[in-house]
Design a protein around this motif. Structure first.
Motif, PDB file in Angstrom:
ATOM      1  N   ARG A 164       0.840  -1.204   0.000  1.00 54.83           N
ATOM      2  CA  ARG A 164       0.000   0.000   0.000  1.00 54.83           C
ATOM      3  C   ARG A 164       0.865   1.239   0.000  1.00 54.83           C
ATOM      4  O   ARG A 164       0.556   2.234  -0.661  1.00 54.83           O
ATOM      5  N   SER A 165       1.966   1.186   0.747  1.00 58.80           N
ATOM      6  CA  SER A 165       2.861   2.340   0.827  1.00 58.80           C
ATOM      7  C   SER A 165       3.488   2.646  -0.533  1.00 58.80           C
ATOM      8  O   SER A 165       3.610   3.804  -0.924  1.00 58.80           O
ATOM      9  N   LEU A 166       3.890   1.599  -1.255  1.00 59.45           N
ATOM     10  CA  LEU A 166       4.501   1.807  -2.561  1.00 59.45           C
ATOM     11  C   LEU A 166       3.504   2.423  -3.535  1.00 59.45           C
ATOM     12  O   LEU A 166       3.847   3.305  -4.318  1.00 59.45           O
ATOM     13  N   LYS A 167       2.250   1.966  -3.489  1.00 59.49           N
ATOM     14  CA  LYS A 167       1.227   2.544  -4.357  1.00 59.49           C
ATOM     15  C   LYS A 167       0.966   3.999  -3.992  1.00 59.49           C
ATOM     16  O   LYS A 167       0.790   4.857  -4.850  1.00 59.49           O
ATOM     17  N   SER A 168       0.951   4.267  -2.680  1.00 61.94           N
ATOM     18  CA  SER A 168       0.732   5.643  -2.227  1.00 61.94           C
ATOM     19  C   SER A 168       1.888   6.544  -2.621  1.00 61.94           C
ATOM     20  O   SER A 168       1.725   7.763  -2.731  1.00 61.94           O
ATOM     21  N   GLY A 169       3.048   5.941  -2.818  1.00 59.58           N
ATOM     22  CA  GLY A 169       4.230   6.734  -3.141  1.00 59.58           C
ATOM     23  C   GLY A 169       4.407   7.034  -4.615  1.00 59.58           C
ATOM     24  O   GLY A 169       5.442   7.588  -5.008  1.00 59.58           O
ATOM     25  N   THR A 170       3.419   6.713  -5.438  1.00 56.02           N
ATOM     26  CA  THR A 170       3.532   6.971  -6.873  1.00 56.02           C
ATOM     27  C   THR A 170       3.786   8.449  -7.163  1.00 56.02           C
ATOM     28  O   THR A 170       4.615   8.801  -8.003  1.00 56.02           O
ATOM     29  N   SER A 171       3.067   9.315  -6.465  1.00 54.51           N
ATOM     30  CA  SER A 171       3.248  10.759  -6.679  1.00 54.51           C
ATOM     31  C   SER A 171       4.669  11.187  -6.325  1.00 54.51           C
ATOM     32  O   SER A 171       5.265  12.021  -7.009  1.00 54.51           O
ATOM     33  N   LEU A 172       5.219  10.600  -5.255  1.00 56.00           N
ATOM     34  CA  LEU A 172       6.594  10.926  -4.863  1.00 56.00           C
ATOM     35  C   LEU A 172       7.577  10.512  -5.952  1.00 56.00           C
ATOM     36  O   LEU A 172       8.509  11.254  -6.289  1.00 56.00           O
ATOM     37  N   LEU A 173       7.373   9.330  -6.544  1.00 57.95           N
ATOM     38  CA  LEU A 173       8.268   8.842  -7.587  1.00 57.95           C
ATOM     39  C   LEU A 173       8.217   9.740  -8.821  1.00 57.95           C
ATOM     40  O   LEU A 173       9.249  10.039  -9.431  1.00 57.95           O
TER      41      LEU A 173
END
Length: 403
Positions: free
Chosen positions: A207-216
């Motif tokens: 879930r954290s990786l998906k939430s971090g899409t904007s950060l990437l």
């Protein structure tokens, strides 16, 4: 997340991260010296030496991207030590290797994987700390100073070991740094027992990786623009008729001034909303790149270079801290750093095309658009991701590394 139990252990951990940061960045920072050794010591053309660099740096970036989903399952000390031994062995092999481009590229690929493991441990280990922003700031500053010291020692290797000596010198420096990595054993861990189900860990981190899409996306856009600009910083100086030694001095001082950026990131991380602080970095990054492209003389050029490094390290530390806030397992920080390195690498040829089509101003406009116009569009999504991760932190615990 937990606070360190003993301050000396915490300091040992920060020092180990700084050392790991320094030796891992030899992959890219020592590349000019390696290219010179490949040309003079192996008789390669500049193009062939560049192919070697592509294999080594490309493996570093892609390796971090593919290793990210697994990074939380292994102890940072084991990961960093394994990577260091791989990089040391491959660099020693490069010193004794025949002048065969395929073999040299293979060894460069292997060494790149070693550097990948070292950098993965360096950016992933602090993520579980209650003071992740400050750990990243301190280790980045310390790592920068150590890296400058290491780079100043490397040319001596040619004096003692011949024109191929850079590779043996890197291997020796890596081996000598092994005892300094002991502090990784004090990597902060959360209170959850190691037996906490791995499936739940993967679900939380997923879930954290998906939430971090904007950060990437933000990270990639920033690195693409700044990478395109900084690649031609030296050429801009020559276009302004600044003497070569003066350009070298300016670029060296600029790197040292990056310490100011680390300090600002540590200072503001507790005082500003993360999205706001990152927004400042994005606008500052685009503005400094445009200033560099528009430089008309020595002082404007020098100021632009100094501001570039201050803003870049400020942004880098904030991004690592934000990745840790979203995903304390360190997977997002590892993935983000890999994407950032890859985007920076692609920025060079893109910048070259813009120069060939127009001028340095075109790269400045590209960086301004990428950093200060497109990337900020993702800030609202990033802000929501941080808040959602903070809320999840009260429900899900993150376990200690399993291996």
């Amino acid at each position: 997340m937990t606070k360190p139990r003993f301050s000396w252990q915490f300091l040992a951990f920060v020092f180990a991260v700084a050392v790991g940061n320094a030796v891992a960045h030899l992959c890219t920072s020592a590349m000019p010296l390696q290219v010179g050794s490949l040309i003079d010591g192996f008789g390669l053309t500049a193009t062939a030496a560049g192919v070697f660099g592509f294999f080594q740096v490309g493996t570093l970036a892609l390796g971090m991207i593919f290793f990210a989903p697994l990074s939380h399952r292994y102890r940072p000390f084991v990961v960093c030590l394994t990577g260091l031994l791989i990089a040391a062995a491959s660099n020693a092999a490069l010193y004794f290797s025949p002048a065969s481009l395929p073999l040299l590229c293979l060894l460069g690929l292997i060494s790149g994987f070693g550097y990948c493991l070292m950098l993965s441990a360096t950016v992933g280990a602090p993520a579980a700390s209650a003071q992740a922003d400050k750990v990243y700031a301190a280790s980045s500053s310390g790592g920068l100073l150590l890296l400058v010291a290491l780079l100043s020692l490397l040319p001596l290797a040619n004096s003692y070991f011949g024109v191929r000596g850079i590779f043996l010198g890197i291997a020796i420096l890596l081996v000598v740094s092994i005892p300094l990595l002991w502090g990784f054993r004090y990597t902060p861990a959360t209170a959850a027992p190691a037996a906490a189900a791995a499936a739940r860990v993967d679900a939380v981190s997923g879930r954290s990786l998906k939430s971090g899409t904007s950060l990437l996306i933000i990270w990639v856009l920033y690195s693409l623009g700044t990478g395109a600009m900084w690649t031609f910083a030296e050429r801009i100086g020559h276009a302004l008729h600044i003497p070569g030694p003066t350009i070298g001095f300016i670029l060296s001082i600029s790197v040292f001034m990056a310490l100011v950026g680390s300090g600002l990131a540590a200072l503001l991380s507790d005082r500003l909303d993360r999205a706001t602080a990152i927004g400042i970095g994005l606008v500052g990054g685009g503005a400094t790149c445009l200033m560099l492209a528009l430089s008309t003389g020595l002082w404007m050029y020098a100021l632009a270079c100094v501001l570039y490094w201050i803003v870049t390290i400020f942004f880098y530390v904030l991004m690592l801290g934000t990745a840790a806030a979203i995903d304390p397992t360190g997977r997002l920080a590892t993935l983000g750093t890999g994407c950032e390195r890859l985007a920076f690498a692609f920025g060079a040829p893109i910048g070259g095309m813009f120069v060939d089509m127009g001028s340095f101003l075109w790269i400045g406009l590209l960086a301004l658009t990428s950093c200060s116009i497109l990337a900020p569009l993702c800030l609202p999504a990033l802000s929501r991701a941080v808040k959602r991760a903070h809320a999840d932190r009260h429900i899900d615990a993150v376990p200690v590394p399993l291996v």
